[in-house]
Design an enzyme around this catalytic site. Structure first.
Site, mmCIF file in Angstrom:
data_model
loop_
_atom_site.group_PDB
_atom_site.id
_atom_site.type_symbol
_atom_site.label_atom_id
_atom_site.label_comp_id
_atom_site.label_asym_id
_atom_site.label_seq_id
_atom_site.Cartn_x
_atom_site.Cartn_y
_atom_site.Cartn_z
ATOM 1 N N ALA A 1 76.591 16.967 67.547
ATOM 2 C CA ALA A 1 77.619 17.995 68.000
ATOM 3 C C ALA A 1 79.043 17.043 67.929
ATOM 4 C CB ALA A 1 77.582 18.213 69.303
ATOM 5 N N SER A 2 79.877 17.055 68.993
ATOM 6 C CA SER A 2 81.228 16.416 68.970
ATOM 7 C C SER A 2 81.121 14.958 68.622
ATOM 8 C CB SER A 2 82.117 16.946 69.995
ATOM 9 O OG SER A 2 82.516 18.125 69.556
ATOM 10 N N THR A 3 80.084 14.401 69.095
ATOM 11 C CA THR A 3 79.941 13.022 68.899
ATOM 12 C C THR A 3 80.444 12.528 67.201
ATOM 13 O OG1 THR A 3 78.356 12.610 70.370
ATOM 14 C CG2 THR A 3 78.651 10.886 68.725
ATOM 15 N N THR A 4 80.131 13.618 66.414
ATOM 16 C CA THR A 4 80.872 13.608 65.025
ATOM 17 C C THR A 4 82.175 13.068 64.849
ATOM 18 O OG1 THR A 4 79.167 15.328 64.651
ATOM 19 C CG2 THR A 4 80.945 14.846 62.821
ATOM 20 N N LYS A 5 82.898 13.544 65.839
ATOM 21 C CA LYS A 5 84.513 13.306 65.738
ATOM 22 C C LYS A 5 84.991 11.932 65.807
ATOM 23 C CE LYS A 5 86.028 17.833 68.002
ATOM 24 N NZ LYS A 5 84.760 18.383 68.287
#
Length: 452
Positions: A112-116
């Protein structure tokens, strides 16, 4: 440590993967393993196997305890690097509960937002090389972006969620979102929700398109391709933004923790932030009510409809959503972040001056958009954002005051600490959206204890 909710707080766990106090507040809050003093002889090179170096048994203890506590684990992995080498690399449980498939060394998960954080690293690589000026207007690299009053927005406001573009009015379909260009055209036409640079709010999905398009305009490569060429391949990572078909069998399907009530959400946020009940209640009611900006931020103009369960599909994993759909293992997250603060097998991604610049907090002087008049939420209790990375703060202490990284909806997180030379990665397939989820914070606490 995820993002805001798609849906309302009353919906409990609601599969709101994109962003609830989870990505704004903490990684889940933010295992037959060796215990306390037992250690393997050597750390596994490039994630070769279970390892716990001498002196790091407390992390194994915490990892094992996560399986026994609440919300528990189905399958998970944790990895720690110090000064460029692995000292902890652990995995346990089931990759697929329905199929009784064990979590293996090569299992990968959606983060999920760990992608950012990975996307931010790509931008800062370009800045370090002199190819990207963070203070230059976005239109220097992407001329069409200047429509609808956006001609003066600098690149740094894209990275720090201050551009006023957390939503697109749409309508967009899922197929259009996967195709990239329709989202870019929509963002070009979109009018900011506020005067850019004067407020901030979490750009749950648009962040990846905004930063990704700047990278594409400079390099001629999609963000996923640039990440593969400049970060993943040199470090030998099992991490992709746009998963190749040949790795599909390695992906652990999502599982979900129990739903929770609005009252439990508020209580968890009070405990996590240290703010009073009236403040937290007003915050929750303003930010996650139906139709609120944060609720709409995860919808991408209607393209991302949770009821369709698009996030379980091959099409979702194959596309590039540089804010939300990286697939990785814990070892790769730890190794990537380690290479931002130290040299890993001859590779160092970022130099110390780049790290200092990119981790300067940006959201401490602008209010959060969407709050009622007079309601002030301190940035270090809500959204302590630098240029693409969450900074260590009371709700998400990581391992030291200079730690930086990014959590993901459901519980995952990757982070680094330049003082301790730490790179840390944790992934899980049991997605829990409670802000007071203890799993990642327990592991980070154990890392702090081992560092002394």
């Amino acid at each position: 440590m995820a993002g805001t909710a798609n849906g309302t707080p009353e919906q409990g766990h609601v599969r709101r993967r994109t962003v609830l106090a989870a990505g704004v507040l903490g990684a889940g809050a933010l295992a037959g393993l060796p215990s306390g003093g037992v250690a393997s002889a050597n750390a596994a090179d490039r994630g070769g196997g279970d390892c716990v170096e001498h002196g790091w048994g407390k992390v194994a203890d915490a990892f094992r305890a996560n399986f026994e506590g609440s919300p528990g684990e189905v399958g998970a992995a944790c990895s720690v690097y110090v000064d460029g080498r692995p000292v902890v690399n652990l995995w346990r449980g089931l990759a697929d509960r329905a199929a009784n498939r064990p979590w293996r060394r090569d299992t990968v998960a959606q983060v999920a937002s760990t992608t950012k954080g990975a996307t931010a690293i790509c931008a800062h690589l370009l800045a370090q090389r002199g190819e990207l000026d963070l203070d230059a207007p976005v239109v220097r690299y992407w001329p069409e972006f200047g429509a609808a009053g956006k001609e003066r927005i600098p690149v740094r406001w894209l990275l720090s969620h201050q551009a006023g573009l957390p939503i697109v009015d749409g309508p967009l379909t899922f197929a259009q979102a996967c195709a990239w260009d329709p989202v870019i055209r929509a963002l070009e036409a979109q009018k900011p929700l506020w005067r850019p640079g004067t407020e901030h709010v979490y750009h749950a999905v648009t962040y990846g398109f905004l930063v990704g398009e700047v990278v594409r305009r400079i390099t001629g490569k999609s963000l996923g391709t640039f990440f593969a060429d400049e970060v993943a391949r040199p470090l030998g990572l099992s991490a992709w933004i746009g998963l190749p078909q040949q790795h599909e069998a390695r992906v652990s399907p999502l599982h979900y923790a129990a739903p929770f009530s609005l009252e439990e959400l508020i209580a968890g946020m009070i405990e996590l932030t240290g703010l009073d009940a009236d403040t937290v209640t007003a915050w929750v009611n303003a930010m996650w009510a139906p139709g609120s900006v944060q609720a709409r931020a995860g919808e991408l103009g209607g393209a991302l409809d949770n009821t369709s369960e698009y996030f379980t599909t091959r099409a979702w994993r194959a596309a590039e959503f540089p804010a939300a759909n990286m697939v990785a293992d814990a070892h790769s997250l730890a190794r990537m972040y380690a290479a931002t603060v130290s040299t890993v097998d001859g590779v160092r991604l970022l130099n110390p001056s780049t790290v200092r610049r990119m981790t300067a907090v940006q959201t401490d002087e602008t209010p959060m958009h969407g709050l009622p008049p007079g309601l002030i939420i301190p940035a270090d209790r809500s959204f302590y954002m630098s240029l693409g990375f969450m900074r260590a703060c009371p709700p998400m202490p990581m391992v030291g005051p200079r730690s930086f990284g990014h959590p993901g909806s459901g519980g995952s997180i990757g982070f680094a600490d330049p003082d301790a030379g730490v790179g840390f990665g944790y992934v899980t397939n049991l997605w829990n959206f409670r802000p007071d989820d203890p799993r990642a914070s327990n592991l980070a606490k154990a890392v702090r204890a081992c560092l002394g």
